[in-house]
Enzyme design. Structure first.
Site, PDB file in Angstrom:
ATOM      1  CG  LEU B  90       5.445 -11.072  -3.635  1.00 32.43           C
ATOM      2  CD1 LEU B  90       6.155  -9.802  -4.056  1.00 32.43           C
ATOM      3  CD2 LEU B  90       5.911 -11.502  -2.268  1.00 32.43           C
ATOM      4  CB  CYS B  91      -1.475 -11.930  -4.219  1.00 32.05           C
ATOM      5  SG  CYS B  91      -1.347 -13.378  -5.234  1.00 32.05           S
ATOM      6  N   GLY B  92      -0.694 -13.309  -0.873  1.00 30.62           N
ATOM      7  CA  GLY B  92      -1.314 -14.035   0.223  1.00 30.62           C
ATOM      8  C   GLY B  92      -1.865 -15.376  -0.205  1.00 30.62           C
TER       9      GLY B  92
END
Lengths: 85, 291
Positions: B90-92
């Site tokens: 969930l951090c690109g």
């Protein structure tokens, strides 16, 4: 007449202040650092730093582990891996 | 066209996704501030360490019997790539970018006929690197158990790396991590760590002769592993800050996209509702007229 003393660990700058004298537990023996000390670099053994805020005052002990001390024009810098107290 | 019930279901599902991304964004924003503070607090130590190292190394460099960690083994055949990734997603594109930098380097080295080995820190780099280099993945250091990777982890990692180096498992080590520039920008960074690159200004001793206690060589031998620890610790902190920054940006985008999707779906829902009502009315009127 004051010695600038800095104690730094990887996590943060613990101390940065002007004191009278600091006794450092060097690997080859303790040594006291006053203002105007000649440049020196020494590893330190695990032990206590004695910080004298002023002449004749009771020393404050800081337990340090693993590191080294550097005395330069700007005063005394102690880099330690762990500090207690 | 999808039925009203289906549309309603989709709107609700997007809404709950939006709630998750929004929560994650706010958590990341709060954690980012802490991670940044930690990275800043570590700076004085690493700065002093680098300047001391620079002044020491400039004295010892070139001499015979300089420590191997500084001078190297004299060969450049075996390379170790230390790749620091995050444990959570969930951090690109953060982890993808770090992995891409590492793989590019690995391919270039392999093309030159060198052997490479990976030392992976963090969970998220494992799968893609294993896919590209199934045989070269060596140690995987697990940081998922600890909440914030700190100095203790850096100590363990360096312990293992130095052990491998002394056992002759590699000649040169590179470190891959992401430098935190801002919440929007995190640059994948490559850095050589063994042999130690000595850069930076030598500490100014005012021209006075410095006493070394014990002598330079011994201090240096003790300092090099510590210097390495500082670098790894710095990299861990940078990656931690980058993770939160990237996560915040990615989740902000996701929340906005979800909002757009909900708007579109709502318009669609209202349209089909109206169409259904209109059809119903026409049917009734047509029925009434027929009588």
């Amino acid at each position: 007449m004051a010695l600038h003393f800095e104690l730094v660990t990887p996590a943060k700058l613990v101390r940065s202040e002007d004191v009278h004298m600091v006794v450092v537990p060097g690997t080859e023996g303790d040594f006291g650092v006053l203002e105007g000390h000649a440049p020196v670099m020494s590893t330190i053994r695990d032990g206590a730093l004695m910080v004298y805020k002023s002449d004749g005052a009771a020393p404050e002990e800081i337990q340090v582990q693993g590191g080294f001390a550097e005395v330069g024009e700007n005063g005394l810098t102690v880099l330690a891996e762990h500090v207690e107290g | 066209m999808a039925s009203l019930k289906e549309l309603k279901g989709r709107i609700n599902s997007v809404k709950s996704t939006q709630k998750i991304t929004k929560a994650k964004q706010m958590v990341a924003a709060a954690k980012l501030r802490r991670a940044q503070a930690a990275a800043e607090a570590a700076r004085p130590y690493s700065e002093r360490m680098s300047s001391v190292m620079a002044s020491l190394a400039s004295k010892v460099a070139g001499q015979e019997g300089a420590p191997k960690l500084l001078a190297g083994t004299g060969s450049d055949q075996k390379h170790l790539l230390v790749v620091i990734n995050t444990d959570k997603g969930l951090c690109g594109g953060l982890n993808a970018n770090i992995v891409k930098a590492a793989l590019t380097k690995a391919r270039a080295l392999v093309a030159e006929g060198k052997t490479v080995e990976f030392y992976l820190v963090g969970k998220k780099g494992r799968a893609p690197i294993k896919r590209a280099f199934p045989k070269e993945v060596g140690t995987q250091f697990d940081t998922s158990e600890v909440r914030d990777p700190g100095y203790a982890e850096a100590e363990n990692i360096v312990g293992e790396i130095v052990e491998m180096f002394e056992a002759g498992k590699f000649d040169i080590a590179h470190l891959f991590y992401a430098t935190f520039k801002s919440a929007l920008v995190q640059d994948p960074t490559e850095q050589q760590i063994i042999p130690a690159p000595v850069t930076g200004e030598a500490a100014d001793t005012g021209g006075a002769a410095v006493d070394y206690e014990p002598d330079e060589d011994e201090i240096l031998a003790e300092l090099l592993p510590r210097f390495l620890k500082t670098q790894i610790f710095g990299a861990l902190l940078e990656v931690a800050a980058s993770e939160q920054g990237a996560s915040m940006t990615a989740m902000d985008n996701a929340t906005r996209n979800a909002g757009e999707l909900i708007d579109n779906l709502t318009i669609l829902y209202n349209r089909s509702r109206q169409a259904a009502i209109t059809t119903e009315l026409i049917e009734i009127i047509a029925g009434a007229e027929a009588l």
